[in-house]
Scaffold this motif. Structure first.
Motif, mmCIF file in Angstrom:
data_model
loop_
_atom_site.group_PDB
_atom_site.id
_atom_site.type_symbol
_atom_site.label_atom_id
_atom_site.label_comp_id
_atom_site.label_asym_id
_atom_site.label_seq_id
_atom_site.Cartn_x
_atom_site.Cartn_y
_atom_site.Cartn_z
ATOM 1 N N GLU A 1 0.787 -0.860 -0.259
ATOM 2 C CA GLU A 1 0.469 -0.148 0.312
ATOM 3 C C GLU A 1 1.044 1.096 0.362
ATOM 4 O OE1 GLU A 1 -3.629 -1.264 2.275
ATOM 5 O OE2 GLU A 1 -2.271 -0.674 3.423
ATOM 6 N N GLU A 2 0.389 2.434 -0.766
ATOM 7 C CA GLU A 2 1.120 3.681 -0.535
ATOM 8 C C GLU A 2 -0.116 4.978 -0.178
ATOM 9 O OE1 GLU A 2 3.205 6.682 -3.668
ATOM 10 O OE2 GLU A 2 2.869 4.312 -4.785
ATOM 11 N N TYR A 3 0.614 5.288 0.845
ATOM 12 C CA TYR A 3 -0.601 6.664 1.063
ATOM 13 C C TYR A 3 -0.173 7.617 0.832
ATOM 14 C CZ TYR A 3 -0.858 2.671 3.769
ATOM 15 O OH TYR A 3 -1.390 1.580 4.791
ATOM 16 N N LYS A 4 -1.232 8.378 0.452
ATOM 17 C CA LYS A 4 -1.163 9.762 -0.643
ATOM 18 C C LYS A 4 -2.194 10.816 0.502
ATOM 19 C CE LYS A 4 1.724 9.448 -3.630
ATOM 20 N NZ LYS A 4 3.166 9.939 -3.647
ATOM 21 N N PRO A 5 -1.960 11.962 0.458
ATOM 22 C CA PRO A 5 -2.993 13.160 0.934
ATOM 23 C C PRO A 5 -4.157 13.409 0.054
ATOM 24 C CG PRO A 5 -0.853 14.284 0.265
ATOM 25 C CD PRO A 5 -0.807 13.045 0.069
ATOM 26 N N ALA A 6 -5.070 13.200 0.395
ATOM 27 C CA ALA A 6 -6.833 13.474 -0.699
ATOM 28 C C ALA A 6 -6.441 14.316 -1.503
ATOM 29 C CB ALA A 6 -8.166 13.396 0.452
ATOM 30 N N SER A 7 -5.639 15.387 -0.798
ATOM 31 C CA SER A 7 -5.663 16.734 -1.688
ATOM 32 C C SER A 7 -4.618 16.302 -3.595
ATOM 33 C CB SER A 7 -4.974 17.525 -1.683
ATOM 34 O OG SER A 7 -3.324 17.112 -0.926
ATOM 35 N N ASP A 8 -3.769 15.312 -3.076
ATOM 36 C CA ASP A 8 -2.853 14.213 -3.887
ATOM 37 C C ASP A 8 -4.180 13.651 -5.217
ATOM 38 O OD1 ASP A 8 -1.061 15.871 -3.647
ATOM 39 O OD2 ASP A 8 0.210 13.683 -3.052
ATOM 40 N N ARG A 9 -5.495 13.896 -5.190
ATOM 41 C CA ARG A 9 -5.990 12.654 -5.988
ATOM 42 C C ARG A 9 -6.288 13.451 -7.619
ATOM 43 N NH1 ARG A 9 -10.062 11.813 -2.774
ATOM 44 N NH2 ARG A 9 -9.784 9.742 -1.902
ATOM 45 N N GLN A 10 -6.953 14.167 -7.647
ATOM 46 C CA GLN A 10 -6.607 15.478 -8.421
ATOM 47 C C GLN A 10 -5.385 15.921 -9.319
ATOM 48 O OE1 GLN A 10 -10.012 14.713 -10.125
ATOM 49 N NE2 GLN A 10 -9.808 14.186 -7.445
ATOM 50 N N LYS A 11 -4.444 15.465 -8.788
ATOM 51 C CA LYS A 11 -3.422 16.094 -9.364
ATOM 52 C C LYS A 11 -1.958 14.801 -9.484
ATOM 53 C CE LYS A 11 -3.335 20.113 -5.572
ATOM 54 N NZ LYS A 11 -2.093 20.736 -4.517
ATOM 55 N N LEU A 12 -2.165 13.985 -9.305
ATOM 56 C CA LEU A 12 -1.576 12.880 -9.851
ATOM 57 C C LEU A 12 -0.898 12.494 -10.597
ATOM 58 C CD1 LEU A 12 -3.376 9.675 -7.787
ATOM 59 C CD2 LEU A 12 -0.705 11.349 -7.051
ATOM 60 N N ASP A 13 -1.532 13.080 -12.228
ATOM 61 C CA ASP A 13 -0.719 13.540 -13.781
ATOM 62 C C ASP A 13 0.143 14.125 -13.433
ATOM 63 O OD1 ASP A 13 -1.689 11.210 -14.580
ATOM 64 O OD2 ASP A 13 -3.896 12.110 -15.360
#
Length: 261
Positions: free
Chosen positions: A121-133
């Motif tokens: 598993e890898e964990y990211k802040p929710a704010s990254d969801r729309q910025k991954l690309d």
């Protein structure tokens, strides 16, 4: 019921979800030692969490990302064990402008799930969801079901029989995280010594009634610490996402059986 990790329980997971010889080496290396020592910086906070499930100290890099998932894994009955900071693998993918990117990759957690098998598993802040690309071009992929994965990471893990999951901080509610932090101390050996003898008495009010609020139980003479210990260890059950155990006792229902939730 709360159960600590054991090699026997791990073998039961691997019997249902087999891994390759390389996958088993990956697991054994992860259990042997973390792949890196976490040091706090101005952008993250390193935490050492004594883990009653794994019987060691779990290192977490971020109070807002890793810590909530670590606590969730400790209390989750399907998670029979986990390791924070797993062995590093090498990945390759097409990045910005189609250029090949080759880089080391270290997951945040290797989790052993009774149903799903072995998962990095890898964990990211929710704010990254729309910025991954934008932030990681080419590394992650939006799937048809609305979740994200990484073909580059999966290409390495799949032959081992290991899955991959990218998870975001808002998957763990603030309410449930605060409740787990409250209950966490009641999983320690000292708490068992202090409160386990009161279990029979704390269960008495549930002989004829399936559920009570915490306030009702306290009015009936229940000891709050013993009640919290019983909830933390799976003798009684609450919906951790519903209300704060510490301050919303009149709204929080406690049930004898998990199925009643």
């Amino acid at each position: 019921m709360f159960e600590p990790f054991s090699p026997t329980r791990l073998e039961s997971v691997l019997a249902r979800s087999p891994v390759s010889t390389e996958g088993r080496r990956f697991i054994d290396l992860a259990l042997e030692k973390p792949s890196r020592n976490i040091q706090g910086t101005t952008k993250n906070v390193a935490g050492d969490m004594p883990c009653p499930k794994m019987m060691w100290t779990a290192q977490t890099e971020s109070w807002s990302n890793e810590d909530p998932f670590t606590l969730k894994h400790i209390f989750d009955q399907c998670t029979i064990g986990y390791v924070n900071q797993v062995p590093t693998i090498s990945i390759s993918y097409k990045g910005r402008n189609g250029r090949t990117v080759r880089a080391p990759y270290t997951g945040d957690c290797l989790r052993f799930d009774a149903i799903e098998g072995v998962i990095v598993e890898e964990y990211k802040p929710a704010s990254d969801r729309q910025k991954l690309d934008e932030k990681y071009p080419g590394k992650y992929t939006l799937l048809d079901n609305g979740t994200y994965s990484s073909e580059a990471i999966y290409n390495v893990l799949r032959p081992m029989g290991i899955k991959f999951a990218l998870r975001f901080s808002d998957e763990v509610s603030v309410t449930s995280h605060r409740n787990r932090r409250l209950l966490y101390t009641y999983l320690q050996p000292k708490a068992h010594a202090l409160y386990s003898n009161g279990l029979k008495e704390i269960l008495n009010p549930f002989k004829d009634v399936s559920g009570h609020t915490i306030s009702e139980l306290l009015d009936l003479g229940a000891d709050l610490d013993t009640l919290n210990w019983a909830i933390a260890n799976g003798h009684l059950h609450v919906d951790l996402d519903a209300y704060l155990l510490a301050t919303q006792k009149e709204k929080t229902y406690v049930f004898r059986d998990r199925e009643t939730l």
